[in-house]
Design a protein around this motif. Structure first.
Motif, PDB file in Angstrom:
ATOM      1  N   UNK A 152       0.815  -1.217   0.000  1.00  0.00           N
ATOM      2  CA  UNK A 152       0.000   0.000   0.000  1.00  0.00           C
ATOM      3  C   UNK A 152       0.851   1.270   0.000  1.00  0.00           C
ATOM      4  N   UNK A 153       2.087   1.200   0.440  1.00  0.00           N
ATOM      5  CA  UNK A 153       2.954   2.379   0.475  1.00  0.00           C
ATOM      6  C   UNK A 153       3.752   2.550  -0.822  1.00  0.00           C
ATOM      7  N   UNK A 154       3.634   1.588  -1.730  1.00  0.00           N
ATOM      8  CA  UNK A 154       4.378   1.662  -2.987  1.00  0.00           C
ATOM      9  C   UNK A 154       3.754   2.686  -3.927  1.00  0.00           C
ATOM     10  N   UNK A 155       4.601   3.327  -4.726  1.00  0.00           N
ATOM     11  CA  UNK A 155       4.122   4.286  -5.721  1.00  0.00           C
ATOM     12  C   UNK A 155       3.554   3.545  -6.926  1.00  0.00           C
ATOM     13  N   UNK A 156       2.566   4.168  -7.549  1.00  0.00           N
ATOM     14  CA  UNK A 156       1.925   3.599  -8.725  1.00  0.00           C
ATOM     15  C   UNK A 156       1.963   4.646  -9.830  1.00  0.00           C
ATOM     16  N   UNK A 157       2.358   4.245 -11.018  1.00  0.00           N
ATOM     17  CA  UNK A 157       2.381   5.162 -12.150  1.00  0.00           C
ATOM     18  C   UNK A 157       1.092   4.980 -12.939  1.00  0.00           C
ATOM     19  N   UNK A 158       0.385   6.091 -13.148  1.00  0.00           N
ATOM     20  CA  UNK A 158      -0.868   6.053 -13.892  1.00  0.00           C
ATOM     21  C   UNK A 158      -0.721   6.854 -15.180  1.00  0.00           C
ATOM     22  N   UNK A 159      -1.206   6.309 -16.249  1.00  0.00           N
ATOM     23  CA  UNK A 159      -1.252   7.019 -17.516  1.00  0.00           C
ATOM     24  C   UNK A 159      -2.686   6.912 -18.009  1.00  0.00           C
ATOM     25  N   UNK A 160      -3.413   8.011 -17.902  1.00  0.00           N
ATOM     26  CA  UNK A 160      -4.824   7.955 -18.263  1.00  0.00           C
ATOM     27  C   UNK A 160      -5.270   9.258 -18.904  1.00  0.00           C
ATOM     28  N   UNK A 161      -6.325   9.178 -19.640  1.00  0.00           N
ATOM     29  CA  UNK A 161      -6.915  10.345 -20.289  1.00  0.00           C
ATOM     30  C   UNK A 161      -8.255  10.623 -19.616  1.00  0.00           C
ATOM     31  N   UNK A 162      -8.414  11.858 -19.162  1.00  0.00           N
ATOM     32  CA  UNK A 162      -9.630  12.254 -18.463  1.00  0.00           C
ATOM     33  C   UNK A 162     -10.073  13.596 -19.018  1.00  0.00           C
ATOM     34  N   UNK A 163     -11.372  13.780 -19.155  1.00  0.00           N
ATOM     35  CA  UNK A 163     -11.859  15.077 -19.627  1.00  0.00           C
ATOM     36  C   UNK A 163     -11.613  16.134 -18.556  1.00  0.00           C
ATOM     37  N   UNK A 164     -11.481  17.360 -18.989  1.00  0.00           N
ATOM     38  CA  UNK A 164     -11.267  18.450 -18.030  1.00  0.00           C
ATOM     39  C   UNK A 164     -12.465  18.582 -17.093  1.00  0.00           C
ATOM     40  N   UNK A 165     -13.645  18.336 -17.621  1.00  0.00           N
ATOM     41  CA  UNK A 165     -14.853  18.409 -16.803  1.00  0.00           C
ATOM     42  C   UNK A 165     -14.785  17.397 -15.658  1.00  0.00           C
ATOM     43  N   UNK A 166     -14.382  16.174 -15.976  1.00  0.00           N
ATOM     44  CA  UNK A 166     -14.282  15.136 -14.952  1.00  0.00           C
ATOM     45  C   UNK A 166     -13.182  15.465 -13.942  1.00  0.00           C
ATOM     46  N   UNK A 167     -12.087  16.022 -14.423  1.00  0.00           N
ATOM     47  CA  UNK A 167     -10.984  16.382 -13.534  1.00  0.00           C
ATOM     48  C   UNK A 167     -11.386  17.497 -12.577  1.00  0.00           C
ATOM     49  N   UNK A 168     -12.120  18.473 -13.083  1.00  0.00           N
ATOM     50  CA  UNK A 168     -12.603  19.563 -12.239  1.00  0.00           C
ATOM     51  C   UNK A 168     -13.562  19.034 -11.169  1.00  0.00           C
ATOM     52  N   UNK A 169     -14.421  18.116 -11.555  1.00  0.00           N
ATOM     53  CA  UNK A 169     -15.348  17.502 -10.599  1.00  0.00           C
ATOM     54  C   UNK A 169     -14.591  16.674  -9.561  1.00  0.00           C
TER      55      UNK A 169
END
Length: 94
Positions: free
Chosen positions: A20-37
């Motif tokens: 649970x303390x390990x770092x995770x690399x994420x590569x994802x595409x999200x709309x700006x609307x979803x990111x703001x929410x």
């Protein structure tokens, strides 16, 4: 009260799990609307009153909360939404 104790035990168990303390690399595409929410939702939970039944942050350490705040800030900067987000917060609070 019993449900709160059960949730505390669940979170404590999850947080103690191996890896649970390990770092995770994420590569994802999200709309700006979803990111703001997402940013608004996370911030509202983090700014909630400590000790309230819905305050999930009570189960996590200060370091984890700060890491989450930085992650949200970085995502807003990278998506060029930090200015809009701060103006929306000003409107909401004012």
């Amino acid at each position: 009260m019993e449900k709160t104790m059960q949730m505390a035990m669940v979170y404590e168990t999850l947080l103690c799990s191996p890896g649970m303390a390990e770092s995770v690399k994420l590569d994802m595409r999200v709309s700006r609307k979803a990111l703001l929410l997402l940013a608004a939702s996370v911030e509202s939970q983090l700014k909630g009153p400590a000790g309230s039944p819905a305050a999930v942050t009570d189960y996590f350490g200060v370091e984890t909360v700060e890491e989450l705040e930085k992650m949200i800030s970085d995502m807003l900067l990278k998506s060029e939404l930090s200015g809009l987000h701060s103006k929306l917060k000003t409107l909401q609070n004012g």
